[in-house]
Design a protein around this motif. Sequence first.
Motif, short mmCIF file in Angstrom:
data_model
loop_
_atom_site.label_atom_id
_atom_site.label_comp_id
_atom_site.label_asym_id
_atom_site.label_seq_id
_atom_site.Cartn_x
_atom_site.Cartn_y
_atom_site.Cartn_z
N UNK A 1 0.84 -1.21 0.00
CA UNK A 1 0.00 0.00 0.00
C UNK A 1 0.87 1.25 0.00
N UNK A 2 1.94 1.23 0.79
CA UNK A 2 2.83 2.39 0.85
C UNK A 2 3.48 2.65 -0.51
N UNK A 3 3.88 1.60 -1.20
CA UNK A 3 4.48 1.76 -2.52
C UNK A 3 3.48 2.39 -3.48
N UNK A 4 2.26 1.91 -3.47
CA UNK A 4 1.23 2.46 -4.36
C UNK A 4 0.96 3.92 -4.05
N UNK A 5 0.98 4.29 -2.77
CA UNK A 5 0.74 5.68 -2.39
C UNK A 5 1.90 6.58 -2.81
N UNK A 6 3.10 6.06 -2.84
CA UNK A 6 4.27 6.84 -3.20
C UNK A 6 4.41 7.07 -4.70
N UNK A 7 3.86 6.20 -5.52
CA UNK A 7 4.03 6.32 -6.97
C UNK A 7 3.62 7.68 -7.51
N UNK A 8 2.42 8.18 -7.21
CA UNK A 8 2.04 9.50 -7.74
C UNK A 8 2.94 10.62 -7.21
N UNK A 9 3.35 10.50 -5.96
CA UNK A 9 4.22 11.52 -5.36
C UNK A 9 5.57 11.55 -6.06
N UNK B 1 6.22 10.64 -9.11
CA UNK B 1 6.04 11.17 -10.46
C UNK B 1 5.98 12.69 -10.46
N UNK B 2 5.27 13.25 -9.47
CA UNK B 2 5.17 14.71 -9.37
C UNK B 2 6.53 15.31 -9.05
N UNK B 3 7.31 14.65 -8.21
CA UNK B 3 8.60 15.18 -7.78
C UNK B 3 9.57 15.31 -8.94
N UNK B 4 9.52 14.39 -9.90
CA UNK B 4 10.46 14.46 -11.02
C UNK B 4 9.83 15.08 -12.27
N UNK B 5 8.68 15.70 -12.10
CA UNK B 5 8.03 16.35 -13.22
C UNK B 5 7.27 15.40 -14.12
N UNK B 6 7.19 14.14 -13.72
CA UNK B 6 6.44 13.16 -14.49
C UNK B 6 7.19 12.63 -15.69
N UNK B 7 8.41 13.10 -15.89
CA UNK B 7 9.16 12.65 -17.05
C UNK B 7 10.32 11.75 -16.66
N UNK B 8 11.05 11.35 -17.67
CA UNK B 8 12.21 10.50 -17.42
C UNK B 8 13.43 11.39 -17.26
#
Length: 56
Positions: free
Chosen positions: A27-35, A37-44
């Motif tokens: 559950x913690x991993x799933x909650x962290x995924x969107x965070x 993505x936002x932290x790195x601008x959603x890009x690679x």
Amino acid sequence: MDSTAAKAHHDAAGMLVDAEVLTTLEKAVEEEKPRAKRADGGGRRICGPDSCGSPS
């Protein structure tokens, strides 16, 4: 090595976790995924020889 010995070895090495702990971690991993993505601008991130902490 039989399965009992393998399980004991994995348990001693910390490779086995209780089902409740595993569920909580998943559950913690799933909650962290969107965070993340936002932290790195959603890009690679593209790393070169002088970036991304390459060893000197």
